[in-house]
Write a protein that holds these residues in place. Sequence first.
Motif, PDB file in Angstrom:
ATOM      1  N   UNK A 334       0.756  -1.402  -0.159  1.00 20.56           N
ATOM      2  CA  UNK A 334      -0.131  -0.057   0.031  1.00 20.56           C
ATOM      3  C   UNK A 334       0.932   1.282   0.106  1.00 20.56           C
ATOM      4  N   UNK A 335       2.093   1.212   0.616  1.00 23.08           N
ATOM      5  CA  UNK A 335       2.758   2.547   0.875  1.00 23.08           C
ATOM      6  C   UNK A 335       3.561   2.469  -0.593  1.00 23.08           C
ATOM      7  N   UNK A 336       3.981   1.611  -1.181  1.00 22.66           N
ATOM      8  CA  UNK A 336       4.610   1.823  -2.423  1.00 22.66           C
ATOM      9  C   UNK A 336       3.742   2.338  -3.680  1.00 22.66           C
ATOM     10  N   UNK A 337       2.373   2.009  -3.450  1.00 24.32           N
ATOM     11  CA  UNK A 337       1.230   2.539  -4.428  1.00 24.32           C
ATOM     12  C   UNK A 337       1.163   3.756  -4.291  1.00 24.32           C
ATOM     13  N   UNK A 338       1.182   4.067  -2.727  1.00 18.61           N
ATOM     14  CA  UNK A 338       0.896   5.533  -2.531  1.00 18.61           C
ATOM     15  C   UNK A 338       1.869   6.298  -2.917  1.00 18.61           C
ATOM     16  N   UNK A 339       3.096   5.937  -2.709  1.00 20.20           N
ATOM     17  CA  UNK A 339       4.472   7.068  -3.058  1.00 20.20           C
ATOM     18  C   UNK A 339       4.502   6.992  -4.735  1.00 20.20           C
ATOM     19  N   UNK A 340       4.017   6.242  -5.146  1.00 18.48           N
ATOM     20  CA  UNK A 340       4.053   6.002  -6.819  1.00 18.48           C
ATOM     21  C   UNK A 340       3.122   7.462  -7.269  1.00 18.48           C
ATOM     22  N   UNK A 341       2.095   7.844  -6.444  1.00 15.83           N
ATOM     23  CA  UNK A 341       1.353   9.061  -6.942  1.00 15.83           C
ATOM     24  C   UNK A 341       1.848  10.229  -6.298  1.00 15.83           C
ATOM     25  N   UNK A 342       3.045  10.361  -5.464  1.00 14.79           N
ATOM     26  CA  UNK A 342       3.771  11.664  -4.978  1.00 14.79           C
ATOM     27  C   UNK A 342       4.938  12.090  -5.913  1.00 14.79           C
ATOM     28  N   UNK A 343       5.057  13.201  -5.703  1.00 16.28           N
ATOM     29  CA  UNK A 343       6.229  13.833  -6.198  1.00 16.28           C
ATOM     30  C   UNK A 343       7.356  13.821  -5.338  1.00 16.28           C
ATOM     31  N   UNK A 344       8.596  14.020  -6.247  1.00 10.13           N
ATOM     32  CA  UNK A 344       9.927  13.808  -5.242  1.00 10.13           C
ATOM     33  C   UNK A 344       9.652  14.681  -4.172  1.00 10.13           C
ATOM     34  N   UNK A 345       9.537  15.939  -4.461  1.00 14.46           N
ATOM     35  CA  UNK A 345       9.441  16.948  -2.987  1.00 14.46           C
ATOM     36  C   UNK A 345       8.708  16.276  -2.174  1.00 14.46           C
ATOM     37  N   UNK A 346       7.518  15.812  -2.248  1.00 11.58           N
ATOM     38  CA  UNK A 346       6.412  15.324  -1.302  1.00 11.58           C
ATOM     39  C   UNK A 346       7.230  13.920  -0.742  1.00 11.58           C
ATOM     40  N   UNK A 347       7.592  13.354  -1.368  1.00 11.38           N
ATOM     41  CA  UNK A 347       8.400  12.098  -0.757  1.00 11.38           C
ATOM     42  C   UNK A 347       9.576  12.436   0.340  1.00 11.38           C
ATOM     43  N   UNK A 399      -6.784  15.072  -1.263  1.00 10.18           N
ATOM     44  CA  UNK A 399      -7.905  15.314  -0.627  1.00 10.18           C
ATOM     45  C   UNK A 399      -8.971  15.700  -1.771  1.00 10.18           C
ATOM     46  N   UNK A 400      -8.526  16.738  -2.856  1.00  8.44           N
ATOM     47  CA  UNK A 400      -9.335  17.158  -3.909  1.00  8.44           C
ATOM     48  C   UNK A 400      -9.054  15.989  -5.116  1.00  8.44           C
ATOM     49  N   UNK A 401      -8.058  15.293  -5.171  1.00 12.99           N
ATOM     50  CA  UNK A 401      -7.954  14.176  -6.245  1.00 12.99           C
ATOM     51  C   UNK A 401      -8.931  12.982  -5.963  1.00 12.99           C
ATOM     52  N   UNK A 402      -8.967  12.682  -4.640  1.00 19.87           N
ATOM     53  CA  UNK A 402      -9.914  11.792  -4.416  1.00 19.87           C
ATOM     54  C   UNK A 402     -11.252  11.932  -4.132  1.00 19.87           C
ATOM     55  N   UNK A 403     -11.463  13.156  -4.210  1.00 23.17           N
ATOM     56  CA  UNK A 403     -12.928  13.825  -3.772  1.00 23.17           C
ATOM     57  C   UNK A 403     -13.594  13.367  -2.845  1.00 23.17           C
TER      58      UNK A 403
END
Length: 503
Positions: A334-347, A399-403
């Motif tokens: 779950x964590x790997x899937x979540x990080x795939x949708x994040x930018x490098x700055x957010x990681x 929050x906006x992405x997942x509605x």
Amino acid sequence: MLVLEEQRYIHEDLERIEQAIADRIADEPRHIRDRLNRDHEIEQLLSQVQSQSKSLIDIYNDENKSRAQEIQRIGTGDPFEEFYRQLKEVRDHHARYPNEPAENSEQRYKAKRPDGELMPYIVDSLFSGEEAYGRFFDLNTCHEAFLNLPNARRLTYLQYLEFFDNFAPGYGGVKRGEKLTDQYFKYVGELASYLESFMRRTKPLENIEKILSSFDKEFEVAWDKDELPEWQAEKPNTEGGSKATSTAEAVFCEDCEKEFKNENVYKNHLNGRKHIKAAEARKQRQQDGSGGKLASTKGGFSATRLKERAVAEREFRVKRLASAMSTERGDTRVNVERKQGMTERERQQELDNLLNMSDTPQQAAADDEGEDEDGEEKIYNPLKLPLAWDGKPIPFWLYRLHGLGVEFPCEICGNFVYMGRRAFDKHFNEARHIYGLKCLGINNTSLFRDITQIEEAMKLWEKIQREQKRTTVDDGSVVQMEDGDGNVMPEKVYYDLQKQGLL
């Protein structure tokens, strides 16, 4: 130090250690970092208890008779003379070393110093940033080693997390004949070592040696009974296609462990160099397997079978360790899937927030000021965003992405409100919604997706029942009868007309 004084000192030290362990157990940290650090401190204290107890047992055993001699010297001679003699030794020692600091035994095992200074965190050097203090696996190194194996499938890191403990050829593993190489043996060993190290670091208070010993015993029994499906001793078999295939025309080659579309293709490949080489290797394994019992009676197994046993033991340990830590494995995916949708700055920001905890007393005091009367930390969350795993609000873009700001009420679930489309779509397969449909007398829940109103559900259920009655086939309308004039009619109509005398 005198023997009796050392004995008294060890007893006192054991009592202080027990009190320190009790103080730490009574504390319940909120953060996983503090909780792990507490467990590691308790584990170190327990190790010290064992060490001190061993020294105390040696003193009581008194193999060199020094303790008995000291007791005899105190009991038979002048007690004051012995007292002043020992006092003179203490004074002479401090006269020789006047600047030797005196250790405060009461503060030795305290979690906090009297001046508020925190003890150094043990876990800071035990986990990488990817592991997040034992919450996730960090199998990137093992994944790279797997990709470097010859003839290994090109799995992504997410796929590797799914199949790293499945060593069958169809699920990412390599063939049996290719597992006896040093490269594969090293890879499986590193994978097993990492999982074992991860368990030791995340569960310091458990008896890991006992768990590993049970794995070894389980493997010994399975190996002796030849119950490991991927490592069973091969028996001579000259017929091709003995294994189950996908189609009736397909033929499976036991030597190459490969399926062919038909018998002609299978026969053509028999003259290839790969097949000849694989057949020779399999023949050697069959000879080793058939001669295993004879070799064991003479004091050892064949070299090939011993290699297979070593590789199989490591694979078996990997499977058992992965099964024992299935929760961490699922969280890692779950964590790997979540990080795939994040930018490098957010990681990087998330990693900094995880590592930059309150390590100094000033930071700890600042954190205490941000807590309310109940000791709970005040979180600045004016937009009422959902909290992430670290207890902080999730980013607004996520929050906006997942509605998550859109409300989806469901009357069948008792007017429960689901935040976001994803949670709304997921709840149709959950127990709450299924129970609500069953309360309405609806059994077939798969046809009622996206229906949230009770009235709509009841209308659809009545419609389904009417259609089922309409489509029910009457046995009397299936059988056709013919009268004397050649008129064809259903059996039921024929007998009704016959009874009325109209035929």
